[in-house]
Design a protein around this motif. Structure first.
Motif, PDB file in Angstrom:
ATOM      1  N   SER A 147      13.751 -21.088  23.667  1.00 58.94           N
ATOM      2  CA  SER A 147      12.428 -20.985  22.933  1.00 58.94           C
ATOM      3  C   SER A 147      11.695 -19.915  23.662  1.00 58.94           C
ATOM      4  O   SER A 147      11.474 -20.059  25.022  1.00 58.94           O
ATOM      5  CB  SER A 147      11.685 -22.216  22.741  1.00 58.94           C
ATOM      6  OG  SER A 147      12.240 -23.125  21.930  1.00 58.94           O
ATOM      7  N   ALA A 194      15.433 -15.699  20.231  1.00 58.16           N
ATOM      8  CA  ALA A 194      14.369 -16.501  20.593  1.00 58.16           C
ATOM      9  C   ALA A 194      13.085 -15.827  20.612  1.00 58.16           C
ATOM     10  O   ALA A 194      11.951 -16.377  20.199  1.00 58.16           O
ATOM     11  CB  ALA A 194      14.591 -17.167  22.018  1.00 58.16           C
ATOM     12  N   TRP A 250       9.373 -25.583  19.366  1.00 56.85           N
ATOM     13  CA  TRP A 250       8.616 -24.604  20.036  1.00 56.85           C
ATOM     14  C   TRP A 250       7.158 -24.993  19.874  1.00 56.85           C
ATOM     15  O   TRP A 250       6.571 -24.716  20.976  1.00 56.85           O
ATOM     16  CB  TRP A 250       8.884 -23.249  18.997  1.00 56.85           C
ATOM     17  CG  TRP A 250       7.933 -22.279  19.241  1.00 56.85           C
ATOM     18  CD1 TRP A 250       8.315 -21.148  20.209  1.00 56.85           C
ATOM     19  CD2 TRP A 250       6.699 -21.745  18.987  1.00 56.85           C
ATOM     20  NE1 TRP A 250       7.254 -20.125  20.282  1.00 56.85           N
ATOM     21  CE2 TRP A 250       6.157 -20.685  19.322  1.00 56.85           C
ATOM     22  CE3 TRP A 250       5.525 -22.675  18.148  1.00 56.85           C
ATOM     23  CZ2 TRP A 250       4.861 -20.046  19.090  1.00 56.85           C
ATOM     24  CZ3 TRP A 250       4.310 -21.968  17.932  1.00 56.85           C
ATOM     25  CH2 TRP A 250       3.973 -20.612  18.392  1.00 56.85           C
TER      26      TRP A 250
END
Length: 498
Positions: free
Chosen positions: A343, A380, A486
Motif C-alpha cells: 500500500s 500500489a 489502505w
C-alpha cells in the motif's frame, strides 16, 4: 472563425485552437516540454515566476498558430484557465512584486486556521462555504506579516489567470469565481467578504474591478497583438480556475453532474444547486462557472495534491530509465488487485485539505523484499491515488452527492486503463472519458462568452466520448479489501500525527 484557449498550469502552459463551426481542435501545444520549475526555498513552499507563464504561453501560442497556418485575424475570442488559489501581486505600474505563491504552497495554513477560529467557524462555513485554510487570502496574510516591504507596494492582487489576462489586455480585472477560490466571496451577502477583509485588514482597493465569467473582459492591446500575430481588439471573453473550467470542458454545468482530473494533483468536482459545505472543510465549495448572485451553481471540489506527481516521482527515481508512462501502466497491470499486500499513501506534495490541512508525507507499507518488485510498487501507487479519491468521495456523499457517473478528459492518469478501472471498481461509478482538455474548454468558454454559441448545449455538441469504463462488480470485494487496508493505514498515520 476560431477560438483560442490558454491553460496556465503549474507543469506547463497549454494553448488550444478550436474551430467554431465544428467545435474541433485544430491545433494544440504546450510549453515547456519538461515540467516548469517550482521553487521550494523552504519545505512546504511552492512558488513560480509569473513571467515564466507568459513566456511559455507565447512559445506554445506561436507553435499552435504555425501548426494551424491561419491568419490571426480569424481568432474571434480568447478564454483563459489557470491553476487555482495562486497569489500574484502587482504594483501601480503592473509590475510583479514577488514570485507567485501557488496552490500547493502550505506556508499559510496557520494563518487560515487562526482566521477560521477568530472569525468563527460557523460564520466562515455559512458565508464563505470554507475555512480560509491555505487559500489566497491566507497567502496574502503571510506576505503582510513576513514581507511588509512587499505588502506596502501592492496596488492589486490577482490570481494567475488574471495576470495573464492583464498581460494580454493591459487591464486588471477579476470575477466572482476567482474571488470565491481565494476565499474572498460572501455567498450569503453576495459581496466581497467584509469579515475576511476586516480580519486580515485587507484594503478593498487591492481588488480589481469585477467582470462576469462569460463576457467581454478586455481586448488585446496593439503591442501584444503584434507580438502574438493576432488582431488588436480581439476580446478575452471567458476566464475560470482550472477545476471549474475542467467541468465546463466536460459539459458539467448542472446539479448532480461530476467531473474529474488526475494531473499533478487530482480532483473530483461535483455541481450543487444550493449552499452547502463540509463542516471540516476537507472538500471545498466554490462558485461554478455559471454561478451568479441570482443563480446558485456551486462546485464541490475534492483535491488530492499527491496524484500524478507521485507517478512522475517514481518514473524519475525508481530506475525506470527508458520506460514511458504507458510502459509503466502496462507493468503495473501485471500486478494483482491490492498489489500483493503493498500500500502507498500518496500525500507527499504538501498539506492536504482532505486531511484537514495535515502534511503527513508519502509512505509505503508492507514491502516484502522476497515478494515485491517494480510492478507492485507501480500498481500500489496508482491504487493509492484512487483510494485517496474514494476517501474524499465518501465525504462528498455525506453531503448528499450521488456519484454514479464520473466524466474525465482522456489525459494524464486517465490514460492508464488500470487507474480508470480501479476508480470504477472502488467507487461503483461508471467512468466516461472524453477527447478534451482545459485549454479546449477555455476556448469553448470563450465562444460562449462572445455569443458565438447560444448555450452550453451548442458549445459542446461536438464533445467526443472516447471510452466508457463500467465497474467490475465481480471484483468489488477485492477492491474493497485493498481499500480498507489502505484506509486503516491512513487513519493510523493521521492518529500518530496528532
Amino acid at each position: 472563425m476560431y477560438l483560442l484557449g490558454y491553460d496556465i498550469g503549474s507543469s506547463s502552459v497549454k494553448v488550444c485552437l478550436v474551430e467554431t463551426e465544428t467545435g474541433k481542435i485544430v491545433a494544440s501545444d504546450f510549453s515547456p516540454k519538461e515540467e516548469m520549475k517550482i521553487m521550494a526555498v523552504k519545505p512546504g513552499w511552492a512558488e513560480q515566476n509569473p513571467s515564466d507563464w507568459w513566456e511559455n504561453l507565447k512559445a506554445a501560442h506561436h507553435s499552435v498558430m504555425h501548426k494551424a497556418g491561419i491568419n490571426g485575424s480569424e481568432v474571434k475570442a480568447i478564454g483563459i484557465t489557470w491553476q487555482m488559489h495562486g497569489l500574484v501581486l502587482i504594483d501601480k505600474d503592473q509590475q510583479v512584486l514577488r514570485p507567485s505563491i501557488i496552490w500547493c504552497d502550505s506556508r499559510a495554513v496557520p494563518y487560515g486556521e487562526k482566521a477560521f477560529r477568530t472569525i468563527g467557524e460557523e460564520k466562515c462555513l455559512s458565508h464563505l462555504l470554507n475555512s480560509p485554510g491555505n487559500f489566497t487570502a491566507s497567502k496574502l496574510a503571510w506576505v503582510k506579516e513576513n514581507e511588509p516591504h512587499i505588502y506596502e507596494k501592492i496596488d492589486k492582487l490577482m490570481l494567475p489567470g488574471d495576470y495573464i489576462a492583464m498581460k494580454l489586455t493591459g487591464e486588471a480585472v477579476m470575477t466572482i469565481e476567482g474571488l470565491s477560490e481565494g476565499i474572498f466571496w460572501d455567498f450569503k451577502n453576495k459581496e466581497i467578504s467584509k469579515d475576511v477583509l476586516a480580519y486580515f485588514d485587507i484594503p478593498e482597493h487591492f481588488f480589481p474591478p469585477l467582470k462576469p465569467v462569460f463576457g467581454n473582459q478586455g481586448e488585446i492591446s496593439a503591442s501584444v497583438a503584434q507580438e502574438l500575430g493576432l488582431k488588436a481588439g480581439t476580446p478575452v471573453t471567458y476566464r475560470a480556475g482550472d477545476q471549474p473550467n475542467n467541468a465546463l470542458s466536460l459539459n458539467v454545468f448542472n446539479p448532480g453532474e461530476i467531473a474529474s482530473t488526475a494531473g499533478t494533483s487530482g480532483v473530483v468536482y461535483g455541481v450543487l444547486g444550493q449552499l452547502d459545505y463540509d463542516k471540516l472543510s476537507r472538500v471545498n465549495t466554490f462558485a461554478h462557472v455559471n454561478y451568479t448572485p441570482e443563480q446558485t451553481r456551486l462546485g464541490v471540489l475534492l483535491c488530492i495534491n499527491g496524484t500524478g506527481i507521485l507517478n512522475s516521482w517514481l518514473k524519475r527515481n525508481l530506475a525506470l530509465e527508458g520506460l514511458s508512462y504507458a510502459d509503466m501502466n502496462n507493468l503495473a497491470s501485471q500486478s494483482e488487485i491490492g498489489a500483493r499486500g503493498l500500500s502507498i499513501i500518496p500525500f507527499g506534495n504538501g498539506a492536504e485539505r482532505v486531511l484537514e490541512n495535515k502534511e503527513i508525507n508519502c509512505s509505503i507499507h508492507g514491502i516484502n523484499f522476497n515478494i515485491h518488485d517494480k510492478k507492485d510498487v507501480l500498481r500500489a501507487a496508482q491504487e493509492g491515488i484512487v483510494y485517496s479519491y474514494q476517501y474524499g468521495m465518501e465525504i462528498m456523499k455525506d453531503m448528499g452527492m450521488d456519484i454514479h457517473l464520473i466524466r474525465a478528459g482522456y489525459a494524464n492518469m486517465f490514460l492508464s486503463p488500470l487507474f480508470s478501472q480501479t476508480l470504477a471498481g472502488i467507487s461503483g461509478a461508471t467512468i466516461e472519458l472524453f477527447n478534451t482538455d482545459g485549454a479546449a474548454g477555455a476556448a469553448k468558454g470563450a465562444g460562449m462568452g462572445a455569443g458565438i454559441y447560444a448555450s452550453e448545449k451548442e458549445a459542446f455538441a461536438s464533445l467526443e466520448k472516447l471510452a466508457v469504463i463500467e465497474p467490475e462488480t465481480d471484483k468489488a470485494s477485492r477492491y474493497q479489501e485493498a481499500y480498507q487496508r489502505w484506509k486503516a493505514l491512513l487513519e493510523k498515520s493521521l492518529s500518530c500525527g496528532k
